[in-house]
Write a protein that holds these residues in place. Structure first.
Motif, PDB file in Angstrom:
ATOM      1  N   LYS A 106       0.852  -1.192   0.000  1.00  0.00           N
ATOM      2  CA  LYS A 106       0.000   0.000   0.000  1.00  0.00           C
ATOM      3  C   LYS A 106       0.887   1.243   0.000  1.00  0.00           C
ATOM      4  CE  LYS A 106      -4.026  -1.982   0.360  1.00  0.00           C
ATOM      5  NZ  LYS A 106      -5.094  -1.786  -0.597  1.00  0.00           N
ATOM      6  N   PRO A 107       0.596   2.215  -0.838  1.00  0.00           N
ATOM      7  CA  PRO A 107       1.346   3.462  -0.766  1.00  0.00           C
ATOM      8  C   PRO A 107       1.237   4.044   0.641  1.00  0.00           C
ATOM      9  CG  PRO A 107       0.028   3.396  -2.757  1.00  0.00           C
ATOM     10  CD  PRO A 107      -0.401   2.229  -1.906  1.00  0.00           C
ATOM     11  N   LEU A 108       2.352   4.574   1.143  1.00  0.00           N
ATOM     12  CA  LEU A 108       2.425   5.044   2.524  1.00  0.00           C
ATOM     13  C   LEU A 108       3.021   6.435   2.584  1.00  0.00           C
ATOM     14  CD1 LEU A 108       2.328   4.541   5.640  1.00  0.00           C
ATOM     15  CD2 LEU A 108       4.611   3.493   5.394  1.00  0.00           C
ATOM     16  N   ILE A 109       2.290   7.330   3.254  1.00  0.00           N
ATOM     17  CA  ILE A 109       2.825   8.642   3.614  1.00  0.00           C
ATOM     18  C   ILE A 109       3.055   8.603   5.115  1.00  0.00           C
ATOM     19  CG2 ILE A 109       2.402  11.120   3.787  1.00  0.00           C
ATOM     20  CD1 ILE A 109       0.551  10.855   1.335  1.00  0.00           C
ATOM     21  N   LEU A 110       4.279   8.842   5.517  1.00  0.00           N
ATOM     22  CA  LEU A 110       4.650   8.843   6.924  1.00  0.00           C
ATOM     23  C   LEU A 110       4.754  10.292   7.389  1.00  0.00           C
ATOM     24  CD1 LEU A 110       5.605   6.603   8.955  1.00  0.00           C
ATOM     25  CD2 LEU A 110       7.922   7.302   8.366  1.00  0.00           C
ATOM     26  N   ILE A 111       4.035  10.617   8.458  1.00  0.00           N
ATOM     27  CA  ILE A 111       4.154  11.947   9.073  1.00  0.00           C
ATOM     28  C   ILE A 111       4.923  11.754  10.369  1.00  0.00           C
ATOM     29  CG2 ILE A 111       2.964  13.951  10.027  1.00  0.00           C
ATOM     30  CD1 ILE A 111       0.457  13.099   8.465  1.00  0.00           C
ATOM     31  N   ARG A 112       6.048  12.436  10.480  1.00  0.00           N
ATOM     32  CA  ARG A 112       6.816  12.356  11.713  1.00  0.00           C
ATOM     33  C   ARG A 112       7.604  13.651  11.901  1.00  0.00           C
ATOM     34  NH1 ARG A 112      11.248  13.545   9.769  1.00  0.00           N
ATOM     35  NH2 ARG A 112      12.391  12.273   8.312  1.00  0.00           N
ATOM     36  N   PRO A 113       7.683  14.115  13.145  1.00  0.00           N
ATOM     37  CA  PRO A 113       8.466  15.323  13.395  1.00  0.00           C
ATOM     38  C   PRO A 113       9.955  15.055  13.168  1.00  0.00           C
ATOM     39  CG  PRO A 113       7.701  14.389  15.470  1.00  0.00           C
ATOM     40  CD  PRO A 113       7.087  13.582  14.361  1.00  0.00           C
ATOM     41  N   GLU A 114      10.691  16.099  12.910  1.00  0.00           N
ATOM     42  CA  GLU A 114      12.119  15.970  12.610  1.00  0.00           C
ATOM     43  C   GLU A 114      12.875  15.233  13.720  1.00  0.00           C
ATOM     44  OE1 GLU A 114      16.027  18.717  11.556  1.00  0.00           O
ATOM     45  OE2 GLU A 114      14.058  19.655  11.691  1.00  0.00           O
ATOM     46  N   ASN A 115      12.494  15.458  14.972  1.00  0.00           N
ATOM     47  CA  ASN A 115      13.241  14.822  16.065  1.00  0.00           C
ATOM     48  C   ASN A 115      13.026  13.311  16.137  1.00  0.00           C
ATOM     49  OD1 ASN A 115      10.620  15.009  17.091  1.00  0.00           O
ATOM     50  ND2 ASN A 115      11.330  15.250  19.184  1.00  0.00           N
ATOM     51  N   LEU A 116      12.083  12.755  15.371  1.00  0.00           N
ATOM     52  CA  LEU A 116      11.903  11.302  15.299  1.00  0.00           C
ATOM     53  C   LEU A 116      12.553  10.718  14.041  1.00  0.00           C
ATOM     54  CD1 LEU A 116       8.244  10.802  16.587  1.00  0.00           C
ATOM     55  CD2 LEU A 116      10.397  10.519  17.833  1.00  0.00           C
ATOM     56  N   HIS A 117      13.348  11.547  13.365  1.00  0.00           N
ATOM     57  CA  HIS A 117      14.020  11.087  12.143  1.00  0.00           C
ATOM     58  C   HIS A 117      14.828   9.821  12.409  1.00  0.00           C
ATOM     59  CE1 HIS A 117      16.762  10.822   8.774  1.00  0.00           C
ATOM     60  NE2 HIS A 117      17.757  10.886   9.646  1.00  0.00           N
ATOM     61  N   GLU A 132       6.699  16.094   7.564  1.00  0.00           N
ATOM     62  CA  GLU A 132       6.761  16.451   8.981  1.00  0.00           C
ATOM     63  C   GLU A 132       5.449  16.972   9.536  1.00  0.00           C
ATOM     64  OE1 GLU A 132      10.059  19.069   9.624  1.00  0.00           O
ATOM     65  OE2 GLU A 132      11.517  17.609   8.892  1.00  0.00           O
ATOM     66  N   THR A 133       4.514  17.340   8.664  1.00  0.00           N
ATOM     67  CA  THR A 133       3.278  17.965   9.150  1.00  0.00           C
ATOM     68  C   THR A 133       2.051  17.416   8.420  1.00  0.00           C
ATOM     69  OG1 THR A 133       3.271  19.772   7.537  1.00  0.00           O
ATOM     70  CG2 THR A 133       4.528  20.140   9.596  1.00  0.00           C
ATOM     71  N   VAL A 134       0.918  17.597   9.065  1.00  0.00           N
ATOM     72  CA  VAL A 134      -0.363  17.260   8.434  1.00  0.00           C
ATOM     73  C   VAL A 134      -0.551  18.077   7.164  1.00  0.00           C
ATOM     74  CG1 VAL A 134      -2.863  17.504   8.748  1.00  0.00           C
ATOM     75  CG2 VAL A 134      -1.484  16.421  10.531  1.00  0.00           C
ATOM     76  N   ASN A 135      -0.178  19.350   7.183  1.00  0.00           N
ATOM     77  CA  ASN A 135      -0.323  20.199   5.991  1.00  0.00           C
ATOM     78  C   ASN A 135       0.458  19.645   4.804  1.00  0.00           C
ATOM     79  OD1 ASN A 135      -2.085  22.056   7.084  1.00  0.00           O
ATOM     80  ND2 ASN A 135      -0.467  23.432   7.766  1.00  0.00           N
TER      81      ASN A 135
END
Length: 146
Positions: A106-117, A132-135
């Motif tokens: 399944k195509p996946l978009i991962l949203i994660r803040p920079e500090n969880l890189h 990094e953001t919902v936007n």
């Protein structure tokens, strides 16, 4: 073209509502699905279906069976998965769902803040896109439909 998007991630904040509102404001033809967002119902669904369980371990096992069933059915029907890793809550279910999406192709978009890189670097490389953001995720959805 309508898309069905599975929203994987913690159920304690309003991030799903934010995505749904932004998609609706842009008139994106998207149906959103995801896990049971009522935490109490999610925890009790095993007993709701099977009846009272003898202890907390059996209660959790029964609930997990039906929650996993829901996730599997809805994810299979989805065109795309968005998995959000936030900073406040433990993210075991998010990691499991994102990994399942990868395994299913399944195509996946991962949203994660920079500090969880760093802790998410391998999963991020398996995702089709990491933001990094919902936007940013909404912009990606908009681009797919454009």
């Amino acid at each position: 073209m309508r898309l069905t998007v599975y929203l994987a991630g913690e159920i304690h904040s309003t991030w799903r509502e934010e995505i749904k509102e932004k998609a609706q404001a842009l008139k994106l033809p998207i149906d959103f699905v995801g896990p049971m967002e009522d935490h109490n119902r999610s925890d009790a669904i095993g007993e709701e279906i099977l009846g009272e369980q003898p202890n907390a371990i059996y209660r959790d096992a029964a609930a997990s069976s039906f929650n996993n069933l829901r996730t599997q059915v809805l994810m299979h029907k989805s065109d795309l998965v968005i998995a959000l890793f936030g900073e406040k809550y433990k993210q075991w279910n998010t990691a499991m769902d994102a990994s399942a999406a990868v395994a299913l192709g399944k195509p996946l978009i991962l949203i994660r803040p920079e500090n969880l890189h760093h802790p998410l670097k391998e999963l991020s490389r398996k995702a089709n896109a990491t933001v990094e953001t919902v936007n940013q995720a909404i912009k990606a959805l908009s681009y797919i439909i454009e």
